[in-house]
Write a protein that holds these residues in place. Structure first.
Motif, PDB file in Angstrom:
ATOM      1  N   LEU A  65       0.881  -1.348  -0.043  1.00 40.85           N
ATOM      2  CA  LEU A  65      -0.047  -0.053   0.208  1.00 40.85           C
ATOM      3  C   LEU A  65       0.772   1.307   0.023  1.00 40.85           C
ATOM      4  CD1 LEU A  65      -2.579  -1.243   2.890  1.00 40.85           C
ATOM      5  CD2 LEU A  65      -2.902  -1.215   0.198  1.00 40.85           C
ATOM      6  N   GLU A  66       0.528   2.502  -0.724  1.00 39.84           N
ATOM      7  CA  GLU A  66       1.098   3.550  -0.861  1.00 39.84           C
ATOM      8  C   GLU A  66       0.770   4.376   0.697  1.00 39.84           C
ATOM      9  OE1 GLU A  66       1.552   7.437  -3.767  1.00 39.84           O
ATOM     10  OE2 GLU A  66       0.736   5.429  -4.540  1.00 39.84           O
ATOM     11  N   SER A  67      -0.389   4.443   0.897  1.00 41.66           N
ATOM     12  CA  SER A  67      -0.893   5.293   2.056  1.00 41.66           C
ATOM     13  C   SER A  67      -2.386   4.688   2.455  1.00 41.66           C
ATOM     14  CB  SER A  67      -0.880   6.787   1.638  1.00 41.66           C
ATOM     15  OG  SER A  67      -1.889   6.918   0.492  1.00 41.66           O
ATOM     16  N   VAL A  68      -2.712   5.048   3.389  1.00 44.14           N
ATOM     17  CA  VAL A  68      -3.877   4.773   4.182  1.00 44.14           C
ATOM     18  C   VAL A  68      -4.545   6.095   4.788  1.00 44.14           C
ATOM     19  CG1 VAL A  68      -5.100   3.401   5.974  1.00 44.14           C
ATOM     20  CG2 VAL A  68      -3.224   2.664   4.764  1.00 44.14           C
ATOM     21  N   THR A  69      -5.732   6.304   4.182  1.00 41.97           N
ATOM     22  CA  THR A  69      -6.458   7.788   4.457  1.00 41.97           C
ATOM     23  C   THR A  69      -7.646   7.143   5.461  1.00 41.97           C
ATOM     24  OG1 THR A  69      -7.840   7.413   2.456  1.00 41.97           O
ATOM     25  CG2 THR A  69      -5.687   8.698   2.404  1.00 41.97           C
ATOM     26  N   GLY A  70      -8.864   7.990   5.333  1.00 40.59           N
ATOM     27  CA  GLY A  70      -9.883   7.987   6.081  1.00 40.59           C
ATOM     28  C   GLY A  70     -10.872   6.732   6.061  1.00 40.59           C
ATOM     29  N   CYS A  71     -11.703   6.750   6.873  1.00 40.77           N
ATOM     30  CA  CYS A  71     -12.682   5.481   7.035  1.00 40.77           C
ATOM     31  C   CYS A  71     -13.844   5.867   5.981  1.00 40.77           C
ATOM     32  CB  CYS A  71     -13.469   5.630   8.385  1.00 40.77           C
ATOM     33  SG  CYS A  71     -14.896   4.387   8.817  1.00 40.77           S
ATOM     34  N   ILE A  72     -14.483   4.654   5.344  1.00 36.85           N
ATOM     35  CA  ILE A  72     -15.206   4.771   4.284  1.00 36.85           C
ATOM     36  C   ILE A  72     -16.773   4.454   4.778  1.00 36.85           C
ATOM     37  CG2 ILE A  72     -16.052   3.618   2.116  1.00 36.85           C
ATOM     38  CD1 ILE A  72     -13.196   3.160   1.456  1.00 36.85           C
ATOM     39  N   GLU A  80     -19.748  -5.705  11.906  1.00 37.48           N
ATOM     40  CA  GLU A  80     -18.755  -6.620  12.297  1.00 37.48           C
ATOM     41  C   GLU A  80     -17.369  -5.889  11.648  1.00 37.48           C
ATOM     42  OE1 GLU A  80     -19.101  -8.435   7.650  1.00 37.48           O
ATOM     43  OE2 GLU A  80     -19.619  -9.600   9.499  1.00 37.48           O
ATOM     44  N   SER A  81     -17.197  -5.055  11.083  1.00 41.91           N
ATOM     45  CA  SER A  81     -16.019  -4.355  10.369  1.00 41.91           C
ATOM     46  C   SER A  81     -16.139  -2.766  10.105  1.00 41.91           C
ATOM     47  CB  SER A  81     -15.609  -4.926   9.203  1.00 41.91           C
ATOM     48  OG  SER A  81     -16.670  -4.774   8.225  1.00 41.91           O
ATOM     49  N   VAL A  82     -14.714  -2.366   9.896  1.00 45.56           N
ATOM     50  CA  VAL A  82     -14.680  -0.758   9.496  1.00 45.56           C
ATOM     51  C   VAL A  82     -13.842  -0.933   8.257  1.00 45.56           C
ATOM     52  CG1 VAL A  82     -13.554   1.209  10.305  1.00 45.56           C
ATOM     53  CG2 VAL A  82     -14.637  -0.216  11.891  1.00 45.56           C
ATOM     54  N   VAL A  83     -14.215   0.181   7.213  1.00 53.04           N
ATOM     55  CA  VAL A  83     -13.582   0.012   5.998  1.00 53.04           C
ATOM     56  C   VAL A  83     -12.776   1.294   5.699  1.00 53.04           C
ATOM     57  CG1 VAL A  83     -13.807  -0.282   3.310  1.00 53.04           C
ATOM     58  CG2 VAL A  83     -15.459  -1.599   4.933  1.00 53.04           C
ATOM     59  N   PHE A  84     -11.506   1.062   5.534  1.00 45.37           N
ATOM     60  CA  PHE A  84     -10.568   2.338   5.164  1.00 45.37           C
ATOM     61  C   PHE A  84     -10.494   2.325   3.776  1.00 45.37           C
ATOM     62  CE2 PHE A  84     -10.148   1.191   9.620  1.00 45.37           C
ATOM     63  CZ  PHE A  84     -10.309   2.454  10.171  1.00 45.37           C
ATOM     64  N   TYR A  85      -9.948   3.664   3.188  1.00 50.00           N
ATOM     65  CA  TYR A  85      -9.462   4.040   1.900  1.00 50.00           C
ATOM     66  C   TYR A  85      -8.003   3.760   1.838  1.00 50.00           C
ATOM     67  CZ  TYR A  85      -8.600   6.013  -2.682  1.00 50.00           C
ATOM     68  OH  TYR A  85      -8.265   6.458  -3.975  1.00 50.00           O
ATOM     69  N   ALA A  86      -7.541   3.366   0.681  1.00 55.55           N
ATOM     70  CA  ALA A  86      -6.057   3.420   0.786  1.00 55.55           C
ATOM     71  C   ALA A  86      -5.510   3.325  -1.003  1.00 55.55           C
ATOM     72  CB  ALA A  86      -5.402   1.926   1.418  1.00 55.55           C
ATOM     73  N   LYS A  87      -4.441   3.855  -1.246  1.00 51.06           N
ATOM     74  CA  LYS A  87      -3.957   3.962  -2.319  1.00 51.06           C
ATOM     75  C   LYS A  87      -2.782   2.545  -2.404  1.00 51.06           C
ATOM     76  CE  LYS A  87      -4.329   8.785  -3.013  1.00 51.06           C
ATOM     77  NZ  LYS A  87      -3.570  10.107  -3.561  1.00 51.06           N
ATOM     78  N   GLY A  88      -3.135   2.028  -3.705  1.00 56.25           N
ATOM     79  CA  GLY A  88      -2.427   0.649  -3.856  1.00 56.25           C
ATOM     80  C   GLY A  88      -1.125   0.744  -4.153  1.00 56.25           C
ATOM     81  N   CYS A 134      -7.664   0.953  -3.215  1.00 59.84           N
ATOM     82  CA  CYS A 134      -8.018  -0.100  -2.252  1.00 59.84           C
ATOM     83  C   CYS A 134      -8.750   0.233  -1.135  1.00 59.84           C
ATOM     84  CB  CYS A 134      -6.759  -1.064  -1.900  1.00 59.84           C
ATOM     85  SG  CYS A 134      -5.528  -1.437  -3.062  1.00 59.84           S
ATOM     86  N   ALA A 135      -9.356  -0.732  -0.755  1.00 61.31           N
ATOM     87  CA  ALA A 135     -10.556  -0.806   0.319  1.00 61.31           C
ATOM     88  C   ALA A 135      -9.794  -1.743   1.397  1.00 61.31           C
ATOM     89  CB  ALA A 135     -11.880  -0.903   0.241  1.00 61.31           C
ATOM     90  N   GLY A 165     -15.760   2.110  -6.641  1.00 58.54           N
ATOM     91  CA  GLY A 165     -15.554   3.522  -6.780  1.00 58.54           C
ATOM     92  C   GLY A 165     -14.759   4.194  -7.537  1.00 58.54           C
ATOM     93  N   LYS A 166     -14.632   5.460  -7.368  1.00 59.86           N
ATOM     94  CA  LYS A 166     -13.767   6.299  -8.195  1.00 59.86           C
ATOM     95  C   LYS A 166     -13.306   7.501  -7.584  1.00 59.86           C
ATOM     96  CE  LYS A 166     -12.978   7.839 -12.877  1.00 59.86           C
ATOM     97  NZ  LYS A 166     -13.631   8.038 -14.388  1.00 59.86           N
ATOM     98  N   ASP A 167     -11.880   7.751  -7.362  1.00 58.64           N
ATOM     99  CA  ASP A 167     -11.218   8.986  -6.979  1.00 58.64           C
ATOM    100  C   ASP A 167     -12.022   9.087  -5.533  1.00 58.64           C
ATOM    101  OD1 ASP A 167     -10.139   9.551  -9.403  1.00 58.64           O
ATOM    102  OD2 ASP A 167     -11.942  10.818 -10.152  1.00 58.64           O
ATOM    103  N   GLN A 168     -11.648   8.153  -4.970  1.00 55.54           N
ATOM    104  CA  GLN A 168     -11.914   8.111  -3.440  1.00 55.54           C
ATOM    105  C   GLN A 168     -13.312   8.289  -3.047  1.00 55.54           C
ATOM    106  OE1 GLN A 168      -9.380  10.852  -1.018  1.00 55.54           O
ATOM    107  NE2 GLN A 168      -7.752  10.371  -2.518  1.00 55.54           N
ATOM    108  N   VAL A 169     -14.322   8.344  -3.953  1.00 58.40           N
ATOM    109  CA  VAL A 169     -15.574   8.211  -3.663  1.00 58.40           C
ATOM    110  C   VAL A 169     -16.314   6.835  -3.772  1.00 58.40           C
ATOM    111  CG1 VAL A 169     -17.933   9.210  -4.303  1.00 58.40           C
ATOM    112  CG2 VAL A 169     -15.842  10.840  -4.447  1.00 58.40           C
ATOM    113  N   PRO A 170     -16.526   6.178  -2.738  1.00 58.90           N
ATOM    114  CA  PRO A 170     -17.338   4.806  -2.804  1.00 58.90           C
ATOM    115  C   PRO A 170     -18.741   4.911  -3.865  1.00 58.90           C
ATOM    116  CG  PRO A 170     -17.635   5.963  -0.745  1.00 58.90           C
ATOM    117  CD  PRO A 170     -16.955   6.941  -1.307  1.00 58.90           C
TER     118      PRO A 170
END
Length: 518
Positions: A255-262, A267-275, A287-288, A363-368
């Motif tokens: 992963l290149e970076s991990v940003t905010g919560c989607i 049961e879980s928490v989903v975060f956005y990341a750049k692959g 990536c999610a 999604g696209k451009d960090q927009v789920p």
């Protein structure tokens, strides 16, 4: 006339003693006296007597600070007609003289010693001697407290009083009660005990011990909650172990970076990341990261979906509850792999590490992509979405040998004009003891949603169940329909117990990606 001369001569000798030289001389030498003549008027003067007294005091106590006497209040500036006023004036004058005498005695007692003893506690306190401002209020001062008329009496001293008749010990009710009140300050800061203003509070040992135990229990409960929050993945935060897993993925270049919560679920928490990149697999640009919660409170019936699954049945009985979370993440990875091989639109699995699953981002451009319940579609698009979901359920049942078990408009995404299926960690096979019941529940949710959305071609839950499973149950009402489903499940359960081992061996070569557990 002779008597007057004798008195004058004696007075002259007394004045000469008062006017002796105070300079430093040899203590063994003779002392010379200087006689100062004075008249009979001076002898009888009161002012001369005061001066002589001051000189004697200065000679005896050279280093003593003389207390300046305040001028005696006379009738010129105050009304002295009242006996009380005169008595107060005389008492104040007496107290000033007493304080001056006390200073002299203190100086004489201490002498030149480096360790001194103060007689300050024996001074007569006057109202005008107070240095504190009238605006300042002591928190212990209860003279003006409306809830208590009298100021609390001082704590009696321990030991014998009087002639041995009255004894005050540490077990005295008043002494012990006030001591317990003071000891409440040692409680935890979160435990509100009050500041004692206006209260002469006396706590019994029983009450104090109960409060102490309650404070101790509150501290332990707070510590447990803090530890639980630090060592668990709950809400939109991650625990230190999960952060370490994410840091390792970033450092390894996955992963290149991990940003905010989607999003966040039960049961879980989903975060956005750049692959990033991997040697044996292409990592998507977006990536999610699905982090399964390590708290077991929100989804307590999780074991119902996994303990009877032949793929995990033997392993489930040997694991503690926290390791079940890792198995839950592994279960979703295997289910997504089956769906992807069957051509169902779903997230692509990138890597799994313990309870952290990395997938492709829908999604696209960090927009789920929006959920099907939130998107506004035209009547024709909603109709096409219904047929896509119907075909997807048939593929999932026949080609993947799976039942979603939680299918609804919340787990269907609308992206690029198509329906995408997500959240399959609870999916089971049709041979599961509750598999057909889960399928009927999915059919009920899908049928109700599309009927409310205005799709006229929507089948009811019983027709949709037969269309997906091809079981052709012919019950006329829902009660008989569910009864036949339970009968089929019983047959499937017996068949699974007989041939479960062969079925497990058959599915062991399904091509699921390996689990990377570090």
């Amino acid at each position: 006339m002779d008597q007057v001369e004798i008195i004058a001569n004696s007075t002259e000798n007394s004045a000469g003693v008062a006017k002796q030289d105070c300079g430093k001389k040899c203590p063994w030498g003779s002392t010379s006296y200087v006689s100062v003549p004075c008249s009979l008027t001076d002898v009888m003067s009161e002012e001369l007597a005061k001066e002589l007294q001051k000189e004697e005091e200065i000679t005896a106590f050279q280093n003593v600070v003389v207390v300046d006497e305040m001028p005696f209040v006379t009738g010129d500036n105050i009304d002295t007609s009242s006996d009380m006023v005169l008595a107060q004036m005389l008492q104040m004058e007496y107290d000033r003289e007493f304080d001056a005498q006390l200073k002299r005695e203190e100086k004489k007692f201490n002498g030149d010693s480096k360790v001194t003893v103060s007689f300050e506690n024996y001074r007569k306190l006057q109202p005008f001697d107070s240095d504190s401002s009238e605006d300042e209020v002591d928190w212990q001062d209860t003279r003006h407290d409306p809830y208590k008329a009298d100021k609390p009496s001082a704590t009696p001293k321990k030991g014998f009083t009087g002639k041995g008749k009255d004894i005050t010990t540490k077990h005295d009710e008043v002494v012990c009660g006030r001591k317990n009140t003071a000891r409440m300050e040692n409680f935890a800061p979160e435990f509100q005990v009050g500041d004692g203003l206006g209260m002469d509070l006396k706590l019994s040992n029983h009450v104090f011990n109960a409060l102490k135990q309650y404070s101790y229990n509150e501290q332990r409960r707070s510590a447990r909650l803090h530890e639980k929050k630090e060592h668990s993945t709950a809400e939109k935060a991650v625990d230190p172990k999960t952060r370490l897993l994410l840091y390792k993925m970033v450092n390894a270049g996955i992963l290149e970076s991990v940003t905010g919560c989607i999003s966040e679920g039960k049961e879980s928490v989903v975060f956005y990341a750049k692959g990033g990149k991997m040697e044996d697999k292409v990592v998507p640009e977006e990536c999610a990261i699905k982090v399964f919660k390590t708290t077991l409170n929100e989804f307590k019936n999780r074991d119902k979906y996994i303990k009877d699954d032949y793929r995990f049945k033997e392993r489930f009985s040997k694991l503690n509850p926290r390791k079940v979370i890792r198995m839950w993440a592994e279960k979703e990875m295997h289910n997504l792999t089956r769906m992807q091989q069957a051509g169902i639109l779903c997230p692509e699995v990138v890597i799994l590490k313990k309870h952290v699953l990395v997938m492709s981002f829908i999604g696209k451009d960090q927009v789920p992509a929006p959920k099907l319940k939130d998107v506004k579609l035209s009547r024709e698009d909603m109709k096409q979405a219904y047929y896509q979901v119907l075909y997807m359920m048939q593929q999932l049942y026949h080609e993947c040998n799976l039942v979603h078990a939680d299918l609804s408009e919340y787990n269907l995404l609308w992206h690029d004009g198509k329906v995408w299926l997500i959240d399959v960690s609870q999916s089971v096979e049709p041979t599961h003891p509750y598999g057909l019941q889960f399928l009927f529940r999915d059919c009920t949710n899908v049928s109700q949603f599309f009927q409310k959305s205005g799709v006229m071609e929507t089948l009811n839950e019983r027709e949709l169940f037969n269309a997906v499973s091809n079981l052709n149950i012919t019950a006329d009402n829902e009660v008989d329909f569910i009864a036949e489903i339970e009968t089929l499940q019983k047959v499937n359960e017996d068949h699974t117990q007989l041939h479960g081992k062969k079925t497990a061996e058959f599915h062991s070569d399904s091509g699921d990606p390996p689990i990377i557990d570090e």
